[in-house]
Motif scaffolding. Structure first.
Motif, short mmCIF file in Angstrom:
data_model
loop_
_atom_site.label_atom_id
_atom_site.label_comp_id
_atom_site.label_asym_id
_atom_site.label_seq_id
_atom_site.Cartn_x
_atom_site.Cartn_y
_atom_site.Cartn_z
N ILE A 31 30.94 80.42 38.10
CA ILE A 31 31.24 79.30 37.20
C ILE A 31 31.41 79.82 35.77
O ILE A 31 32.34 79.43 35.06
CB ILE A 31 30.13 78.22 37.26
N TYR A 32 30.52 80.73 35.38
CA TYR A 32 30.57 81.32 34.03
C TYR A 32 31.91 82.01 33.79
O TYR A 32 32.59 81.76 32.79
CB TYR A 32 29.40 82.28 33.83
N PHE A 33 32.33 82.92 34.71
CA PHE A 33 33.57 83.65 34.40
C PHE A 33 34.81 82.77 34.54
O PHE A 33 35.84 83.03 33.90
CB PHE A 33 33.68 84.99 35.14
N ARG B 126 39.80 91.54 30.32
CA ARG B 126 38.47 91.15 30.80
C ARG B 126 37.81 92.30 31.56
O ARG B 126 36.62 92.57 31.36
CB ARG B 126 38.60 89.91 31.71
N ALA B 127 38.57 92.98 32.39
CA ALA B 127 38.02 94.12 33.15
C ALA B 127 37.53 95.21 32.21
O ALA B 127 36.46 95.80 32.42
CB ALA B 127 39.07 94.67 34.11
N GLU C 224 38.65 79.42 28.54
CA GLU C 224 38.66 79.60 27.08
C GLU C 224 39.78 80.53 26.64
O GLU C 224 40.28 80.44 25.52
CB GLU C 224 37.30 80.14 26.60
N TYR C 225 40.18 81.42 27.53
CA TYR C 225 41.26 82.37 27.24
C TYR C 225 42.57 81.97 27.91
O TYR C 225 43.41 82.82 28.17
CB TYR C 225 40.85 83.78 27.69
N ARG C 226 42.74 80.69 28.16
CA ARG C 226 43.91 80.26 28.93
C ARG C 226 45.23 80.46 28.18
O ARG C 226 46.30 80.38 28.78
CB ARG C 226 43.77 78.80 29.37
N ILE C 227 45.15 80.73 26.88
CA ILE C 227 46.40 81.02 26.13
C ILE C 227 47.01 82.36 26.59
O ILE C 227 48.17 82.62 26.31
CB ILE C 227 46.16 81.06 24.60
#
Length: 204
Positions: free
Chosen positions: A144-146, A165-166, A152-155
């Motif tokens: 759920i967190y990631f 992210r990796a 939040e980074y959907r742009i």
């Protein structure tokens, strides 16, 4: 709301007036309740404060750390690199001149939540660990967190987000430890590593 009471008690304790407390709470609530915040919101603060209350007796400067928790993500934009610095500057800007608080510690503590590196000040290490405790949640909660972070980074499209992210996650694994205090290491280090490795495998 328990969060508002903890906040109000803290500000009253360090010398804010009732009117200042009310206005600052409204500003804080508004900042953390923006629609763009799927993870860095009031729930995140509540979880950090739960950890803070558990380990309060370990802290030399509990008021400074609690104040830092409330303001560490006050400024948050997924496209910006200076959120922590701006949050720290804002936190100091609302403090009255004669306040009973170590301003330098607050500034340094909030800025430390950007890199999450070991700090010579043990109170700051506790704050970092409170912030990162999410990494050691059970897998369903971690997932759920990631997913919230992805929103939040959907742009950013996947071809940009996934390697970014990796890379950020691998940074945690490249450090000697994820957590900065002995207590958190013994309780959460292995679980956090497992979660991070599993998320990286999904991203690849």
């Amino acid at each position: 709301m328990i969060l508002k009471k903890i906040y109000s008690d803290l500000l009253a304790n360090i010398g804010f007036s009732a009117n200042e407390i009310q206005q600052n709470w409204l500003d804080l609530e508004k900042a953390y309740s923006k629609k763009s915040r799927h993870y860095h919101n009031l729930t995140h603060l509540e979880e950090m404060i739960e950890s803070f209350e558990t380990y309060r007796n370990k802290l030399q400067n509990p008021n400074e750390i609690l104040f830092s928790i409330f303001y560490h993500d006050f400024v948050y934009s997924a496209s910006k690199k200076d959120n922590e610095l701006k949050s720290a500057e804002y936190a100091l800007s609302i403090l009255p001149k004669n306040i009973n608080l170590n301003k330098q510690l607050v500034f340094d503590a909030i800025c430390a939540t950007q890199q999450h590196q070991h700090n010579s000040i043990e109170d700051i290490n506790w704050l970092i660990d409170f912030d990162l405790k999410i990494l050691a949640k059970d897998w369903d909660d971690y997932k759920i967190y990631f997913e919230q972070i992805r929103k939040e980074y959907r742009i950013y499209p996947d071809f940009l987000y996934k390697p970014g992210r990796a890379k950020a996650l691998k940074h945690f694994l490249e450090n000697k430890f994820i957590f900065q205090t002995d207590e958190f290491r013994s309780l959460y280090e292995e679980k956090a590593k497992q979660n991070i490795e599993k998320e990286i495998s999904i991203l690849m």
